[in-house]
Scaffold this motif. Structure first.
Motif, PDB file in Angstrom:
ATOM      1  N   THR A  19     -15.216 -81.278-135.135  1.00 42.56           N
ATOM      2  CA  THR A  19     -15.860 -81.370-133.824  1.00 42.56           C
ATOM      3  C   THR A  19     -17.356 -81.634-133.976  1.00 42.56           C
ATOM      4  O   THR A  19     -17.940 -81.441-135.047  1.00 42.56           O
ATOM      5  N   GLU A  20     -17.951 -82.066-132.872  1.00 38.04           N
ATOM      6  CA  GLU A  20     -19.392 -82.272-132.807  1.00 38.04           C
ATOM      7  C   GLU A  20     -19.854 -81.988-131.387  1.00 38.04           C
ATOM      8  O   GLU A  20     -19.045 -81.944-130.448  1.00 38.04           O
ATOM      9  N   GLN A  21     -21.144 -81.795-131.219  1.00 38.47           N
ATOM     10  CA  GLN A  21     -21.730 -81.583-129.904  1.00 38.47           C
ATOM     11  C   GLN A  21     -22.414 -82.876-129.462  1.00 38.47           C
ATOM     12  O   GLN A  21     -23.306 -83.375-130.147  1.00 38.47           O
ATOM     13  N   ILE A  22     -21.973 -83.434-128.324  1.00 39.65           N
ATOM     14  CA  ILE A  22     -22.572 -84.675-127.838  1.00 39.65           C
ATOM     15  C   ILE A  22     -22.798 -84.587-126.329  1.00 39.65           C
ATOM     16  O   ILE A  22     -22.249 -83.712-125.652  1.00 39.65           O
ATOM     17  N   LYS A  23     -23.600 -85.506-125.816  1.00 37.79           N
ATOM     18  CA  LYS A  23     -23.816 -85.630-124.381  1.00 37.79           C
ATOM     19  C   LYS A  23     -22.836 -86.664-123.831  1.00 37.79           C
ATOM     20  O   LYS A  23     -22.714 -87.759-124.371  1.00 37.79           O
ATOM     21  N   LEU A  24     -22.144 -86.305-122.757  1.00 38.60           N
ATOM     22  CA  LEU A  24     -21.133 -87.200-122.189  1.00 38.60           C
ATOM     23  C   LEU A  24     -21.642 -87.996-120.993  1.00 38.60           C
ATOM     24  O   LEU A  24     -20.921 -88.846-120.472  1.00 38.60           O
ATOM     25  N   GLU A  25     -22.861 -87.728-120.561  1.00 38.00           N
ATOM     26  CA  GLU A  25     -23.416 -88.485-119.446  1.00 38.00           C
ATOM     27  C   GLU A  25     -23.446 -89.972-119.795  1.00 38.00           C
ATOM     28  O   GLU A  25     -23.906 -90.360-120.874  1.00 38.00           O
ATOM     29  N   GLY A  26     -22.941 -90.800-118.879  1.00 38.22           N
ATOM     30  CA  GLY A  26     -22.911 -92.238-119.104  1.00 38.22           C
ATOM     31  C   GLY A  26     -21.672 -92.713-119.834  1.00 38.22           C
ATOM     32  O   GLY A  26     -21.448 -93.919-119.953  1.00 38.22           O
ATOM     33  N   LYS A  27     -20.845 -91.775-120.328  1.00 38.81           N
ATOM     34  CA  LYS A  27     -19.609 -92.146-121.015  1.00 38.81           C
ATOM     35  C   LYS A  27     -18.429 -92.028-120.046  1.00 38.81           C
ATOM     36  O   LYS A  27     -18.519 -91.372-119.011  1.00 38.81           O
ATOM     37  N   LYS A  28     -17.339 -92.670-120.382  1.00 39.96           N
ATOM     38  CA  LYS A  28     -16.159 -92.669-119.515  1.00 39.96           C
ATOM     39  C   LYS A  28     -15.310 -91.439-119.819  1.00 39.96           C
ATOM     40  O   LYS A  28     -14.705 -91.344-120.890  1.00 39.96           O
ATOM     41  N   VAL A  29     -15.284 -90.510-118.870  1.00 38.55           N
ATOM     42  CA  VAL A  29     -14.554 -89.253-119.027  1.00 38.55           C
ATOM     43  C   VAL A  29     -13.419 -89.208-118.003  1.00 38.55           C
ATOM     44  O   VAL A  29     -13.638 -89.467-116.816  1.00 38.55           O
ATOM     45  N   ASP A  30     -12.217 -88.897-118.458  1.00 37.12           N
ATOM     46  CA  ASP A  30     -11.070 -88.813-117.551  1.00 37.12           C
ATOM     47  C   ASP A  30     -11.269 -87.691-116.535  1.00 37.12           C
ATOM     48  O   ASP A  30     -11.852 -86.645-116.843  1.00 37.12           O
ATOM     49  N   GLU A  31     -10.738 -87.908-115.355  1.00 35.90           N
ATOM     50  CA  GLU A  31     -10.846 -86.921-114.284  1.00 35.90           C
ATOM     51  C   GLU A  31     -10.049 -85.660-114.620  1.00 35.90           C
ATOM     52  O   GLU A  31      -8.955 -85.728-115.184  1.00 35.90           O
ATOM     53  N   THR A  32     -10.603 -84.512-114.263  1.00 41.47           N
ATOM     54  CA  THR A  32      -9.871 -83.253-114.385  1.00 41.47           C
ATOM     55  C   THR A  32      -9.004 -83.090-113.144  1.00 41.47           C
ATOM     56  O   THR A  32      -9.504 -82.803-112.058  1.00 41.47           O
ATOM     57  N   VAL A  33      -7.702 -83.304-113.312  1.00 41.04           N
ATOM     58  CA  VAL A  33      -6.754 -83.243-112.195  1.00 41.04           C
ATOM     59  C   VAL A  33      -6.198 -81.832-112.027  1.00 41.04           C
ATOM     60  O   VAL A  33      -5.989 -81.358-110.908  1.00 41.04           O
TER      61      VAL A  33
END
Length: 262
Positions: A196-210
């Motif tokens: 694992t790693e710690q990253i920033k997800l802002e601006g990346k394509k993240v699937d919706e939490t349904v």
């Protein structure tokens, strides 16, 4: 400041990803489709720890009953409720696989999930055993059994249809048709296998939490007959390729290839 999120680390470089999808464009008998796009996406995985008590017998000559506590950690996709595990074939590289059991039961009544849990534990169970524990007919719960049959989670032996089940009930058995690993199978715990790693997800394509973690946790607790907690959300990177054929029709393919730490 953007928050850091825990993510599994992708294994392949961009050139390797494209090469993978290029090889899957078509075959000898089918013209190759064109690659329209390849995009990196991140799936939110809920991390759940479930504990339960189990009765066992110990000793060789004199059998002694005792109760032990067992626990395991499960990773469930909060978008499509896929339950993941690590596949480790002999002589093959480990890879991530998914089970669809959560998708089939997430919206079922809890009593149906309890019935399924009991059936899965034994593989097959008589109507008498299940009725003795849950009073199926006295409580009018046979419809909840039929829900499991309708979703191809169980089968009947002998086969029965409609109202005719009453004729065969004394001899009826329920057979599990669920593809599932044992509760204590450590391959469920992706965190023991993946980096694992710690990253920033802002601006990346993240699937919706349904599906909310609370909803998934409740289903896991009923299905595995235990108590649990929702521990974290970890993001699983994957690559999605969109192909287009000569007629302009689209199809999609996915590559899930995180880096293993083992």
């Amino acid at each position: 400041m953007s928050a850091l999120r825990t993510c599994f680390i992708p294994e392949k470089e961009e050139s390797e990803i494209r090469e993978y999808f290029e090889k899957r464009r078509g075959g000898i008998l089918k013209p190759g489709d064109d690659i329209k796009s390849i995009e990196r996406r991140y799936a939110p995985l809920g991390v759940f720890e479930i504990k339960r008590r189990k009765d066992i017998e110990t000793g060789i000559i004199s059998r002694v009953k005792k109760t032990i506590e067992e626990s395991n950690r499960f990773y469930v996709n909060l978008n499509n409720v896929a339950l993941y595990y690590v596949s480790k074939g002999l002589g093959k590289k480990p890879r991530i696989e998914k089970l669809d059991v959560m998708e089939k039961i997430i919206d079922l009544p809890s009593i149906s999930i309890k019935f399924l849990s009991d059936i899965v534990k034994k593989g097959r169970i008589t109507h008498h055993e299940l009725n003795k524990k849950h009073f199926l007919f006295l409580n009018g719960n046979f419809d909840c059994i039929m829900m499991l049959k309708a979703r191809d989670l169980i089968d009947f032996h002998p086969r029965v249809y409609g109202a005719s089940y009453g004729i065969y009930a004394p001899h009826l058995e329920y057979l599990a048709k669920v593809n599932i690993l044992d509760f204590d199978d450590k391959r469920y715990n992706l965190g023991d296998f993946l980096s694992t790693e710690q990253i920033k997800l802002e601006g990346k394509k993240v699937d919706e939490t349904v599906h909310k973690p609370e909803e998934v946790l409740e289903t896991l607790e009923v299905f595995f007959a235990g108590d649990g907690i929702s521990q974290d959300i970890v993001y699983l990177p994957y690559d999605e390729c969109t192909y287009v054929d000569k007629e302009g029709r689209f199809r999609h393919d996915r590559l899930i290839a995180p880096r293993f730490s083992i």
